[in-house]
Design a protein around this motif. Structure first.
Motif, PDB file in Angstrom:
ATOM      1  N   LYS A 190      76.072  10.712  63.015  1.00  0.00           N
ATOM      2  CA  LYS A 190      76.799  10.862  64.280  1.00  0.00           C
ATOM      3  C   LYS A 190      76.864   9.529  65.027  1.00  0.00           C
ATOM      4  O   LYS A 190      77.925   9.109  65.503  1.00  0.00           O
ATOM      5  CB  LYS A 190      76.128  11.925  65.146  1.00  0.00           C
ATOM      6  N   ILE A 191      75.728   8.857  65.127  1.00  0.00           N
ATOM      7  CA  ILE A 191      75.648   7.601  65.874  1.00  0.00           C
ATOM      8  C   ILE A 191      76.488   6.519  65.203  1.00  0.00           C
ATOM      9  O   ILE A 191      77.262   5.821  65.870  1.00  0.00           O
ATOM     10  CB  ILE A 191      74.180   7.147  66.018  1.00  0.00           C
ATOM     11  N   THR A 192      76.349   6.371  63.888  1.00  0.00           N
ATOM     12  CA  THR A 192      77.134   5.343  63.200  1.00  0.00           C
ATOM     13  C   THR A 192      78.622   5.682  63.254  1.00  0.00           C
ATOM     14  O   THR A 192      79.456   4.776  63.340  1.00  0.00           O
ATOM     15  CB  THR A 192      76.677   5.145  61.743  1.00  0.00           C
ATOM     16  N   GLY A 193      78.940   6.961  63.247  1.00  0.00           N
ATOM     17  CA  GLY A 193      80.333   7.377  63.381  1.00  0.00           C
ATOM     18  C   GLY A 193      80.933   6.934  64.705  1.00  0.00           C
ATOM     19  O   GLY A 193      82.089   6.497  64.763  1.00  0.00           O
ATOM     20  N   GLU A 194      80.139   7.027  65.769  1.00  0.00           N
ATOM     21  CA  GLU A 194      80.597   6.574  67.092  1.00  0.00           C
ATOM     22  C   GLU A 194      80.896   5.079  67.076  1.00  0.00           C
ATOM     23  O   GLU A 194      81.894   4.631  67.644  1.00  0.00           O
ATOM     24  CB  GLU A 194      79.544   6.868  68.161  1.00  0.00           C
ATOM     25  N   VAL A 195      80.031   4.307  66.445  1.00  0.00           N
ATOM     26  CA  VAL A 195      80.248   2.856  66.372  1.00  0.00           C
ATOM     27  C   VAL A 195      81.508   2.556  65.568  1.00  0.00           C
ATOM     28  O   VAL A 195      82.348   1.745  65.982  1.00  0.00           O
ATOM     29  CB  VAL A 195      79.027   2.133  65.756  1.00  0.00           C
ATOM     30  N   ILE A 196      81.650   3.221  64.438  1.00  0.00           N
ATOM     31  CA  ILE A 196      82.796   2.967  63.561  1.00  0.00           C
ATOM     32  C   ILE A 196      84.112   3.320  64.265  1.00  0.00           C
ATOM     33  O   ILE A 196      85.086   2.581  64.180  1.00  0.00           O
ATOM     34  CB  ILE A 196      82.626   3.730  62.227  1.00  0.00           C
ATOM     35  N   VAL A 197      84.122   4.407  65.006  1.00  0.00           N
ATOM     36  CA  VAL A 197      85.331   4.833  65.713  1.00  0.00           C
ATOM     37  C   VAL A 197      85.645   3.927  66.903  1.00  0.00           C
ATOM     38  O   VAL A 197      86.813   3.625  67.178  1.00  0.00           O
ATOM     39  CB  VAL A 197      85.188   6.303  66.188  1.00  0.00           C
ATOM     40  N   ASN A 198      84.621   3.481  67.625  1.00  0.00           N
ATOM     41  CA  ASN A 198      84.830   2.765  68.885  1.00  0.00           C
ATOM     42  C   ASN A 198      84.814   1.243  68.801  1.00  0.00           C
ATOM     43  O   ASN A 198      85.145   0.578  69.780  1.00  0.00           O
ATOM     44  CB  ASN A 198      83.797   3.224  69.918  1.00  0.00           C
ATOM     45  N   LEU A 202      85.745  -5.152  62.388  1.00  0.00           N
ATOM     46  CA  LEU A 202      84.876  -4.801  61.270  1.00  0.00           C
ATOM     47  C   LEU A 202      83.510  -5.454  61.419  1.00  0.00           C
ATOM     48  O   LEU A 202      82.488  -4.853  61.076  1.00  0.00           O
ATOM     49  CB  LEU A 202      85.526  -5.208  59.947  1.00  0.00           C
ATOM     50  N   ASN A 203      83.467  -6.669  61.956  1.00  0.00           N
ATOM     51  CA  ASN A 203      82.180  -7.352  62.165  1.00  0.00           C
ATOM     52  C   ASN A 203      81.240  -6.514  63.022  1.00  0.00           C
ATOM     53  O   ASN A 203      80.029  -6.483  62.786  1.00  0.00           O
ATOM     54  CB  ASN A 203      82.383  -8.725  62.811  1.00  0.00           C
ATOM     55  N   ASP A 204      81.781  -5.849  64.034  1.00  0.00           N
ATOM     56  CA  ASP A 204      80.955  -5.022  64.918  1.00  0.00           C
ATOM     57  C   ASP A 204      80.540  -3.701  64.262  1.00  0.00           C
ATOM     58  O   ASP A 204      79.624  -3.035  64.735  1.00  0.00           O
ATOM     59  CB  ASP A 204      81.683  -4.743  66.231  1.00  0.00           C
ATOM     60  N   LYS A 205      81.217  -3.349  63.185  1.00  0.00           N
ATOM     61  CA  LYS A 205      80.903  -2.098  62.476  1.00  0.00           C
ATOM     62  C   LYS A 205      79.897  -2.303  61.347  1.00  0.00           C
ATOM     63  O   LYS A 205      79.358  -1.330  60.820  1.00  0.00           O
ATOM     64  CB  LYS A 205      82.183  -1.499  61.885  1.00  0.00           C
ATOM     65  N   ILE A 206      79.638  -3.555  60.990  1.00  0.00           N
ATOM     66  CA  ILE A 206      78.814  -3.847  59.814  1.00  0.00           C
ATOM     67  C   ILE A 206      77.419  -3.253  59.906  1.00  0.00           C
ATOM     68  O   ILE A 206      76.914  -2.689  58.934  1.00  0.00           O
ATOM     69  CB  ILE A 206      78.762  -5.371  59.538  1.00  0.00           C
ATOM     70  N   VAL A 207      76.764  -3.365  61.050  1.00  0.00           N
ATOM     71  CA  VAL A 207      75.416  -2.794  61.188  1.00  0.00           C
ATOM     72  C   VAL A 207      75.467  -1.277  60.963  1.00  0.00           C
ATOM     73  O   VAL A 207      74.625  -0.718  60.256  1.00  0.00           O
ATOM     74  CB  VAL A 207      74.791  -3.133  62.566  1.00  0.00           C
ATOM     75  N   ALA A 208      76.465  -0.625  61.535  1.00  0.00           N
ATOM     76  CA  ALA A 208      76.596   0.828  61.367  1.00  0.00           C
ATOM     77  C   ALA A 208      76.830   1.181  59.899  1.00  0.00           C
ATOM     78  O   ALA A 208      76.185   2.091  59.363  1.00  0.00           O
ATOM     79  CB  ALA A 208      77.734   1.357  62.234  1.00  0.00           C
ATOM     80  N   TYR A 209      77.746   0.459  59.253  1.00  0.00           N
ATOM     81  CA  TYR A 209      78.001   0.727  57.838  1.00  0.00           C
ATOM     82  C   TYR A 209      76.760   0.459  56.995  1.00  0.00           C
ATOM     83  O   TYR A 209      76.410   1.245  56.119  1.00  0.00           O
ATOM     84  CB  TYR A 209      79.163  -0.124  57.319  1.00  0.00           C
ATOM     85  N   SER A 210      76.077  -0.643  57.258  1.00  0.00           N
ATOM     86  CA  SER A 210      74.878  -0.987  56.481  1.00  0.00           C
ATOM     87  C   SER A 210      73.793   0.071  56.644  1.00  0.00           C
ATOM     88  O   SER A 210      73.195   0.507  55.651  1.00  0.00           O
ATOM     89  CB  SER A 210      74.324  -2.341  56.924  1.00  0.00           C
ATOM     90  N   THR A 211      73.566   0.480  57.875  1.00  0.00           N
ATOM     91  CA  THR A 211      72.541   1.495  58.132  1.00  0.00           C
ATOM     92  C   THR A 211      72.910   2.798  57.438  1.00  0.00           C
ATOM     93  O   THR A 211      72.059   3.462  56.839  1.00  0.00           O
ATOM     94  CB  THR A 211      72.363   1.713  59.650  1.00  0.00           C
ATOM     95  N   ARG A 212      74.185   3.141  57.506  1.00  0.00           N
ATOM     96  CA  ARG A 212      74.653   4.368  56.853  1.00  0.00           C
ATOM     97  C   ARG A 212      74.458   4.274  55.336  1.00  0.00           C
ATOM     98  O   ARG A 212      73.966   5.218  54.703  1.00  0.00           O
ATOM     99  CB  ARG A 212      76.125   4.591  57.200  1.00  0.00           C
TER     100      ARG A 212
END
Length: 186
Positions: free
Chosen positions: A136-144, A148-158
């Motif tokens: 849920k949390i990483t989904g929020e980051v990916i959507v908002n 792509l640079n700002d999404k990398i931590v979310a993708y990596s954690t996922r």
């Protein structure tokens, strides 16, 4: 001022009417935040849990979004410090409270604070093995997040979270999707 005995402290505290205690704690938290924020970053770092705890006891009385943002920043710092000390339950509590103080416009108005809160919360969720919350949390980051640079931590954690869940195909698919977004041949 320091009490010489816990019972004396409890007796003095009991003199504050229960209905006024949240306001009392919020006032203490505001004053501590003011005192420790005056260029004394080390003092704030050393007392972050004290400041956060006092503010959070009266957080339901805060109506101004700007003040909520400041308290959310304190929650982020407390969550990060608790996480560094491997107290992921406490870190999760602070980060969840920080996130709860923000609103939908915060992704626009307080982008970097939101990104830091959510990325840190996703890493803590990983440490706790809370996979649904992590998604849920990483989904929020990916959507908002606009880049792509700002999404990398979310993708990596996922992607890392798929390992302990034995979801290798999901890890591969997510990794390939990210590489494709970077125009990297697979």
């Amino acid at each position: 001022f320091k009490f010489t005995h816990d019972q004396i402290q409890q007796a003095a505290y009991s003199l504050i009417p229960a209905i006024e205690r949240d306001d009392f704690h919020l006032g203490i938290g505001r004053k501590l935040l003011e005192v420790f924020s005056l260029g004394k970053t080390k003092a704030m770092q050393n007392n972050i849990f004290l400041v956060a705890d006092q503010l959070l006891r009266g957080v339901n009385l805060i109506e101004d979004q700007e003040e909520k943002n400041k308290v959310a920043e304190v929650c982020l710092k407390a969550g990060q410090q608790a996480s560094k000390a491997s107290d992921v339950l406490l870190a999760s509590t602070y980060l969840d409270l920080g996130i709860s103080l923000m609103n939908r416009r915060s992704w626009r108005d307080q982008y970097f604070l939101m990104l830091a809160l959510y990325n840190t919360a996703s890493e803590v969720a990983y440490c706790r093995g809370n996979w649904k919350k992590l998604e849920k949390i990483t989904g929020e980051v990916i959507v908002n997040s606009p880049s792509l640079n700002d999404k990398i931590v979310a993708y990596s954690t996922r992607i890392y979270s798929y390992g302990p869940q034995h979801k290798l195909p999901d890890a591969i698919k997510t990794g390939c999707d990210v590489l494709q977004s970077l125009n990297e041949p697979i």
